[in-house]
Design a protein around this motif. Structure first.
Motif, PDB file in Angstrom:
ATOM      1  N   ALA A   1      13.077   4.289   2.633  1.00  0.00           N
ATOM      2  CA  ALA A   1      11.832   3.804   2.024  1.00  0.00           C
ATOM      3  C   ALA A   1      10.849   3.333   3.090  1.00  0.00           C
ATOM      4  N   LEU A   2      11.351   2.689   4.130  1.00  0.00           N
ATOM      5  CA  LEU A   2      10.466   2.284   5.230  1.00  0.00           C
ATOM      6  C   LEU A   2       9.922   3.504   5.965  1.00  0.00           C
ATOM      7  N   ASP A   3      10.740   4.537   6.105  1.00  0.00           N
ATOM      8  CA  ASP A   3      10.251   5.785   6.707  1.00  0.00           C
ATOM      9  C   ASP A   3       9.072   6.342   5.913  1.00  0.00           C
TER      10      ASP A   3
ATOM     11  N   ALA B   1      15.503   0.127  -3.119  1.00  0.00           N
ATOM     12  CA  ALA B   1      14.713   0.976  -2.224  1.00  0.00           C
ATOM     13  C   ALA B   1      13.261   1.069  -2.695  1.00  0.00           C
ATOM     14  N   LYS B   2      13.051   1.118  -4.009  1.00  0.00           N
ATOM     15  CA  LYS B   2      11.677   1.145  -4.531  1.00  0.00           C
ATOM     16  C   LYS B   2      10.943  -0.147  -4.179  1.00  0.00           C
TER      17      LYS B   2
ATOM     18  N   ASP C   1      21.226  -2.381  -7.909  1.00  0.00           N
ATOM     19  CA  ASP C   1      20.991  -0.939  -7.944  1.00  0.00           C
ATOM     20  C   ASP C   1      20.307  -0.525  -6.636  1.00  0.00           C
ATOM     21  N   PRO C   2      20.941   0.301  -5.807  1.00  0.00           N
ATOM     22  CA  PRO C   2      20.343   0.650  -4.506  1.00  0.00           C
ATOM     23  C   PRO C   2      19.038   1.422  -4.636  1.00  0.00           C
TER      24      PRO C   2
ATOM     25  N   LYS D   1       9.161   0.362 -14.053  1.00  0.00           N
ATOM     26  CA  LYS D   1      10.060   1.466 -14.367  1.00  0.00           C
ATOM     27  C   LYS D   1       9.704   2.691 -13.537  1.00  0.00           C
ATOM     28  N   GLY D   2      10.718   3.456 -13.183  1.00  0.00           N
ATOM     29  CA  GLY D   2      10.489   4.688 -12.442  1.00  0.00           C
ATOM     30  C   GLY D   2       9.790   4.421 -11.125  1.00  0.00           C
ATOM     31  N   ALA D   3       8.792   5.248 -10.830  1.00  0.00           N
ATOM     32  CA  ALA D   3       8.069   5.125  -9.563  1.00  0.00           C
ATOM     33  C   ALA D   3       7.146   3.916  -9.541  1.00  0.00           C
ATOM     34  N   GLY D   4       6.958   3.262 -10.681  1.00  0.00           N
ATOM     35  CA  GLY D   4       6.064   2.110 -10.720  1.00  0.00           C
ATOM     36  C   GLY D   4       6.476   1.000  -9.784  1.00  0.00           C
ATOM     37  N   ALA D   5       7.764   0.889  -9.504  1.00  0.00           N
ATOM     38  CA  ALA D   5       8.248  -0.183  -8.632  1.00  0.00           C
ATOM     39  C   ALA D   5       7.869   0.033  -7.177  1.00  0.00           C
TER      40      ALA D   5
END
Length: 508
Positions: free
Chosen positions: A217-219, A150-151, A145-146, A82-86
């Protein structure tokens, strides 16, 4: 040689000046790529390493592998993601990473590049709820979900940044991955659904945001200067407008890059900026017909009309500013299924070899092409649960250079030593080929040579014709022209050993 294939070769005579012209007129530096997820990811360490070594011996430079979102989140704790955990690789099951970690290490030890293709579908909680009545494969691909995708890409980018240490395998550093393609065949409902909704194309809109956000995300993980490809499109489609109806690539691209500024979701470019990619990836299959046979619909893009892809991309770049002009073209899946073993689909074994070589030549002739990918080293085992006499049993892909038991098809020789002979008239022969199995970039003093050999129609032995051809291309391509004594067979022999190409028949 079959009559249709001979006609195909005659059609290529018109292209022959490009073969013999300076390198600027062709693509003599393109990379050899191979894709075989089954053997590289899902058959264990021993099969992976054997397959990589086999590919390296054949002359493969790069291996492309699918980094499937759903595979890496399998049995993962949703609460941890969840959230930034991914975005944290440690929140995914360690064992799910092992197949990728070990592949990258093994490939690096052989001097091979790994090309990662992160793609949906993902876990069910990261997708929209699909309508009832759809096939399972379409439901799983429904409205990813984009932001969540991305995460996931950010987690992959962190893990393969070159500085991350494995949680097991003696906490070894994991080598960096610097070659990426984002998404796979987004114009097919099995990978991204729906394709259409309420009479409007929606898959280009979804893919646009998936790409833009995962590219960012790669950036964030230090991969901004890597090779990053957009597209990965399937070559064909349908004129229907259903949820599962695949969209032909020209139509898809016009929507993706917002040919009309009033197109669906085009405000994403205001928010994220243009598509930033170092190349465009395409899957130019012609299915069961020759690589020079165009599809009937003008919005299809196969190897037979590949130049139209470059023109379209450059036109969209010029008119929209939403993508860079003159992008290199990467052909990231190509091949032909064979019968045998599949009695329901595919071409003959001989025709597979001939068509593969024609595909190689067409790729070489296009100066925009940076690499071409053979889809499968080895056929995939049929579906055991399906009756052996059914199409369901042969649902898997049979485009390998080898049968599932490892026996070589004629296409294997055509892969490591492609060779084509063209006759513009009489017994004058133009030859083109590649010593793919030899190391790239040999120093001048260690250059290879190829001897063209001829066997008369009524003869038993090959004899040398003309002087040896010195291979000067860094990627081991060679060309030449000579006069043959008459009808018979022609082949190329590598003078550094006993390996020879398949022979080609000359008849006039």
């Amino acid at each position: 040689m079959t009559r249709p294939v001979r006609a195909t070769l005659l059609a290529l005579i018109l292209l022959l000046p490009a073969v013999l012209a300076p390198a600027a007129q062709a693509s003599p530096s393109q990379l050899s790529i191979m894709m075989d997820d089954d053997n590289l990811l899902y058959r264990g360490d021993a099969v992976r390493d054997q397959s990589l070594q086999r590919m390296r011996n054949l002359g493969v430079d790069v291996v492309r592998v699918t980094v499937l979102w759903s595979v890496l989140t399998d049995k993962a704790s949703q609460s941890k993601l969840k959230g930034a955990g991914a975005t944290n690789p440690r929140n995914y099951p360690v064992l799910n990473w092992d197949r990728y970690d070990r592949l990258v290490r093994s490939a690096r030890s052989l001097g091979m590049v790994v090309y990662f293709n992160p793609t949906p579908p993902g876990p069910s909680w990261a997708h929209g709820k699909a309508p009832k009545g759809l096939r399972s494969v379409v439901k799983k691909a429904w409205k990813p979900d984009p932001g969540e995708f991305a995460k996931f890409v950010e987690a992959v980018g962190k893990r393969f940044s070159g500085s991350y240490r494995d949680e097991n395998d003696a906490r070894q550093p994991i080598p960096r991955v610097s070659f990426w393609g984002l998404g796979n065949e987004p114009n097919q409902a099995g990978w991204l659904a729906p394709q259409w909704e309420k009479g409007k194309m929606v898959s280009p809109v979804m893919y646009r945001e998936l790409y833009l956000r995962s590219r960012a995300a790669l950036d964030r993980t230090g991969h901004g200067r890597d090779t990053i490809l957009v597209g990965e499109l399937a070559p064909l489609g349908s004129s229907n407008q259903g949820q599962r109806s695949p969209i032909r690539p020209r139509k898809f691209l016009r929507a993706l890059f917002c040919e009309s500024s009033r197109g669906e979701g085009c405000e994403a470019f205001d928010k994220y900026g243009p598509i930033r990619a170092t190349g465009f990836a395409h899957h130019p299959y012609t299915k069961n017909v020759s690589p020079v046979t165009k599809d009937k619909h003008p919005d299809s893009i196969t190897l037979a009309n590949l130049s139209s892809l470059s023109r379209l991309l450059d036109s969209l770049a010029r008119r929209t500013g939403n993508v860079k002009a003159k992008l290199p073209i990467w052909l990231t899946e190509f091949g032909f299924e064979t019968n045998p073993p599949d009695p329901f689909s595919g071409v003959s074994l001989e025709r597979q070899a001939e068509y593969n070589q024609l595909g190689e030549l067409l790729s070489y002739l296009d100066p925009r092409v940076a690499g071409i990918t053979q889809f499968l080293l080895r056929d995939v085992a049929p579906v055991a649960s399906g009756p052996k006499s059914s199409k369901a049993h042969w649902f898997t892909y049979q485009s390998g250079l080898e049968f599932v038991d490892g026996r070589p098809k004629p296409a294997l020789q055509a892969y490591y030593f492609p060779f084509i002979v063209q006759q513009p008239g009489g017994f004058v022969a133009n030859v083109w080929g590649q010593l793919r199995f030899r190391p790239n970039g040999l120093p001048a003093g260690a250059r290879d040579q190829v001897q063209i050999q001829f066997k008369p129609a009524e003869g038993d032995e090959f004899v040398n014709v003309g002087d040896p051809i010195t291979v000067t291309s860094a990627m081991n391509y060679f060309t030449g022209r000579m006069t043959l004594p008459g009808p018979g067979e022609v082949r190329a022999l590598w003078t550094g050993g006993s390996l020879a190409s398949r022979s080609a028949t000359v008849t006039r």
